[in-house]
Design an enzyme around this catalytic site. Sequence first.
Site, mmCIF file in Angstrom:
data_model
loop_
_atom_site.group_PDB
_atom_site.id
_atom_site.type_symbol
_atom_site.label_atom_id
_atom_site.label_comp_id
_atom_site.label_asym_id
_atom_site.label_seq_id
_atom_site.Cartn_x
_atom_site.Cartn_y
_atom_site.Cartn_z
ATOM 1 N N ARG A 1 -39.701 -28.941 -29.132
ATOM 2 C CA ARG A 1 -40.070 -27.716 -29.851
ATOM 3 C C ARG A 1 -41.172 -26.966 -29.105
ATOM 4 O O ARG A 1 -42.107 -27.578 -28.598
ATOM 5 C CB ARG A 1 -40.572 -28.076 -31.261
ATOM 6 C CG ARG A 1 -39.464 -28.194 -32.265
ATOM 7 C CD ARG A 1 -39.876 -28.808 -33.589
ATOM 8 N NE ARG A 1 -41.058 -28.222 -34.211
ATOM 9 C CZ ARG A 1 -41.484 -28.544 -35.439
ATOM 10 N NH1 ARG A 1 -40.810 -29.429 -36.164
ATOM 11 N NH2 ARG A 1 -42.568 -28.000 -35.946
ATOM 12 N N LYS B 1 -43.212 -36.128 -42.108
ATOM 13 C CA LYS B 1 -42.654 -35.583 -43.350
ATOM 14 C C LYS B 1 -41.138 -35.396 -43.245
ATOM 15 O O LYS B 1 -40.388 -35.803 -44.125
ATOM 16 C CB LYS B 1 -43.314 -34.231 -43.688
ATOM 17 C CG LYS B 1 -44.831 -34.303 -43.824
ATOM 18 C CD LYS B 1 -45.446 -32.965 -44.191
ATOM 19 C CE LYS B 1 -45.305 -31.881 -43.131
ATOM 20 N NZ LYS B 1 -46.020 -32.188 -41.859
ATOM 21 N N ARG C 1 -52.233 -25.871 -34.577
ATOM 22 C CA ARG C 1 -51.638 -26.322 -35.842
ATOM 23 C C ARG C 1 -52.566 -27.279 -36.578
ATOM 24 O O ARG C 1 -52.652 -27.234 -37.803
ATOM 25 C CB ARG C 1 -50.281 -26.984 -35.572
ATOM 26 C CG ARG C 1 -49.203 -25.961 -35.258
ATOM 27 C CD ARG C 1 -48.038 -26.578 -34.525
ATOM 28 N NE ARG C 1 -47.269 -27.462 -35.344
ATOM 29 C CZ ARG C 1 -46.496 -28.438 -34.859
ATOM 30 N NH1 ARG C 1 -46.413 -28.619 -33.551
ATOM 31 N NH2 ARG C 1 -45.818 -29.201 -35.666
ATOM 32 N N ARG D 1 -48.568 -24.459 -48.132
ATOM 33 C CA ARG D 1 -49.470 -24.770 -47.030
ATOM 34 C C ARG D 1 -50.787 -24.029 -47.154
ATOM 35 O O ARG D 1 -51.651 -24.174 -46.300
ATOM 36 C CB ARG D 1 -48.802 -24.280 -45.741
ATOM 37 C CG ARG D 1 -48.345 -25.349 -44.805
ATOM 38 C CD ARG D 1 -47.731 -24.587 -43.646
ATOM 39 N NE ARG D 1 -47.583 -25.387 -42.486
ATOM 40 C CZ ARG D 1 -46.508 -26.116 -42.210
ATOM 41 N NH1 ARG D 1 -45.509 -26.178 -43.049
ATOM 42 N NH2 ARG D 1 -46.455 -26.778 -41.085
ATOM 43 N N ARG E 1 -42.241 -36.167 -29.612
ATOM 44 C CA ARG E 1 -41.111 -35.740 -30.457
ATOM 45 C C ARG E 1 -40.069 -34.976 -29.641
ATOM 46 O O ARG E 1 -40.394 -34.134 -28.815
ATOM 47 C CB ARG E 1 -41.599 -34.852 -31.597
ATOM 48 C CG ARG E 1 -40.406 -34.297 -32.380
ATOM 49 C CD ARG E 1 -40.753 -33.719 -33.705
ATOM 50 N NE ARG E 1 -41.744 -32.673 -33.638
ATOM 51 C CZ ARG E 1 -42.329 -32.151 -34.702
ATOM 52 N NH1 ARG E 1 -42.040 -32.594 -35.907
ATOM 53 N NH2 ARG E 1 -43.221 -31.201 -34.566
HETATM 54 P P1 AP5 Z 1 -41.706 -35.525 -38.053
HETATM 55 O O1 AP5 Z 1 -40.977 -36.202 -39.151
HETATM 56 O O2 AP5 Z 1 -40.990 -34.508 -37.219
HETATM 57 O O3 AP5 Z 1 -43.098 -34.953 -38.590
HETATM 58 P P2 AP5 Z 1 -43.391 -33.737 -39.588
HETATM 59 O O4 AP5 Z 1 -44.501 -34.177 -40.468
HETATM 60 O O5 AP5 Z 1 -42.129 -33.280 -40.234
HETATM 61 O O6 AP5 Z 1 -43.955 -32.714 -38.544
HETATM 62 P P3 AP5 Z 1 -43.732 -31.163 -38.299
HETATM 63 O O7 AP5 Z 1 -44.432 -30.881 -37.000
HETATM 64 O O8 AP5 Z 1 -42.291 -30.761 -38.384
HETATM 65 O O9 AP5 Z 1 -44.511 -30.575 -39.447
HETATM 66 P P4 AP5 Z 1 -45.209 -29.245 -39.441
HETATM 67 O O10 AP5 Z 1 -45.734 -29.256 -40.833
HETATM 68 O O11 AP5 Z 1 -46.180 -28.973 -38.378
HETATM 69 O O12 AP5 Z 1 -44.040 -28.242 -39.040
HETATM 70 P P5 AP5 Z 1 -42.990 -27.404 -39.888
HETATM 71 O O13 AP5 Z 1 -41.677 -27.621 -39.299
HETATM 72 O O14 AP5 Z 1 -43.193 -27.644 -41.351
HETATM 73 O O15 AP5 Z 1 -42.267 -36.679 -37.078
HETATM 74 C C1 AP5 Z 1 -42.955 -36.344 -35.879
HETATM 75 C C2 AP5 Z 1 -42.555 -37.321 -34.769
HETATM 76 O O16 AP5 Z 1 -42.988 -38.633 -35.112
HETATM 77 C C3 AP5 Z 1 -41.051 -37.429 -34.529
HETATM 78 O O17 AP5 Z 1 -40.845 -37.594 -33.156
HETATM 79 C C4 AP5 Z 1 -40.636 -38.709 -35.285
HETATM 80 O O18 AP5 Z 1 -39.533 -39.362 -34.650
HETATM 81 C C5 AP5 Z 1 -41.902 -39.547 -35.181
HETATM 82 N N1 AP5 Z 1 -42.153 -40.357 -36.371
HETATM 83 C C6 AP5 Z 1 -42.043 -39.977 -37.666
HETATM 84 N N2 AP5 Z 1 -42.398 -40.977 -38.498
HETATM 85 C C7 AP5 Z 1 -42.745 -42.026 -37.687
HETATM 86 C C8 AP5 Z 1 -43.217 -43.349 -37.932
HETATM 87 N N3 AP5 Z 1 -43.406 -43.799 -39.170
HETATM 88 N N4 AP5 Z 1 -43.504 -44.145 -36.870
HETATM 89 C C9 AP5 Z 1 -43.336 -43.679 -35.612
HETATM 90 N N5 AP5 Z 1 -42.878 -42.444 -35.306
HETATM 91 C C10 AP5 Z 1 -42.598 -41.620 -36.337
HETATM 92 O O19 AP5 Z 1 -43.505 -25.930 -39.611
HETATM 93 C C11 AP5 Z 1 -43.424 -25.338 -38.335
HETATM 94 C C12 AP5 Z 1 -44.086 -23.983 -38.361
HETATM 95 O O20 AP5 Z 1 -43.407 -23.108 -39.297
HETATM 96 C C13 AP5 Z 1 -45.559 -23.960 -38.834
HETATM 97 O O21 AP5 Z 1 -46.467 -24.269 -37.789
HETATM 98 C C14 AP5 Z 1 -45.691 -22.506 -39.314
HETATM 99 O O22 AP5 Z 1 -45.821 -21.639 -38.240
HETATM 100 C C15 AP5 Z 1 -44.327 -22.256 -39.972
HETATM 101 N N6 AP5 Z 1 -44.366 -22.615 -41.394
HETATM 102 C C16 AP5 Z 1 -43.661 -23.621 -42.000
HETATM 103 N N7 AP5 Z 1 -43.945 -23.675 -43.310
HETATM 104 C C17 AP5 Z 1 -44.849 -22.677 -43.549
HETATM 105 C C18 AP5 Z 1 -45.540 -22.247 -44.718
HETATM 106 N N8 AP5 Z 1 -45.374 -22.873 -45.890
HETATM 107 N N9 AP5 Z 1 -46.388 -21.206 -44.603
HETATM 108 C C19 AP5 Z 1 -46.559 -20.568 -43.411
HETATM 109 N N10 AP5 Z 1 -45.960 -20.939 -42.258
HETATM 110 C C20 AP5 Z 1 -45.102 -21.984 -42.333
#
Ligand code: AP5
Length: 208
Positions: free
Chosen positions: A155, A13, A166, A88, A122
């Site tokens: 991370r 994402k 997660r 979420r 990552r």
């Molecule tokens: P990346 O783009 O980093 O993936 P992502 O979907 O953004 O993954 P996240 O882990 O950041 O999402 P998340 O939803 O768990 O965490 P968030 O930060 O929102 O890609 C991943 C890897 O793959 C990278 O290495 C990239 O290079 C590679 N890649 C990407 N696309 C590729 C492709 N096409 N081919 C090959 N490789 C590829 O949230 C973190 C924490 O914050 C949560 O766990 C929670 O505790 C809290 N939080 C956030 N939002 C909320 C909410 N709304 N409510 C409650 N808690 C929340």
Amino acid sequence: MKLIFLGPPGAGKGTLAAKAVDILKLPHISTGAIFRSAIAAQSPLGLKVKAIIDAGKLVDDGTTIELVKERLAQADAQKGYILDGFPRTIPQAEALAEFSKVDKVVNFDIPDTSVLERLGGRRVCRKCGHNFHIIFDKPKKETVCDHCGGEVYTRDDDKPEAVQKRLEVYRAQTAPLIDFYRKKGLLVDVDARPAVDQVVENFKHALA
Ligand code: AP5
Ligand code: ZN
């Protein structure tokens, strides 16, 4: 355009959002990134959420909804936004509907095997937030960002125990949003399995 990016952890994402920002000229609003900045700054919000995030659990709905409401009220989000990682939970989605009218919800379609591979490799730049991957997008020097020279790190919530948590949380609390938005006619599916450039094409096609 007001867009939500919905999908499991590690679906890509944030990576697609960084590309979509250039294409659509919209702000990228990531609740995860906002929380990580607060943690780095050791602000009251950061101190409150650090242990929760490191364990792979969700921050409470009240705190998260308030944060997003304030962020969407800012001038740059008036014409549109890419909201990544929010909502979420069903209560978050219901709250959002009261203060903003979303145009489309982009659902990242990807199997768990790819998610584990992406999260396992990552690496993130502490300064500019660029997502690297030790196989798919390797920094030239292991710990230095190619784009800004910042420190590249792993991370805390990408450790195996937190990743499992997660994924569990995603299945129990976030996946029900797929049906929630499909029923409202807002959901578009994007095949998130291929390489980044192809995912960008799939995304453009889904919005056309
Ligand atoms: P990346 O783009 O980093 O993936 P992502 O979907 O953004 O993954 P996240 O882990 O950041 O999402 P998340 O939803 O768990 O965490 P968030 O930060 O929102 O890609 C991943 C890897 O793959 C990278 O290495 C990239 O290079 C590679 N890649 C990407 N696309 C590729 C492709 N096409 N081919 C090959 N490789 C590829 O949230 C973190 C924490 O914050 C949560 O766990 C929670 O505790 C809290 N939080 C956030 N939002 C909320 C909410 N709304 N409510 C409650 N808690 C929340
Ligand atoms: Zn950087």
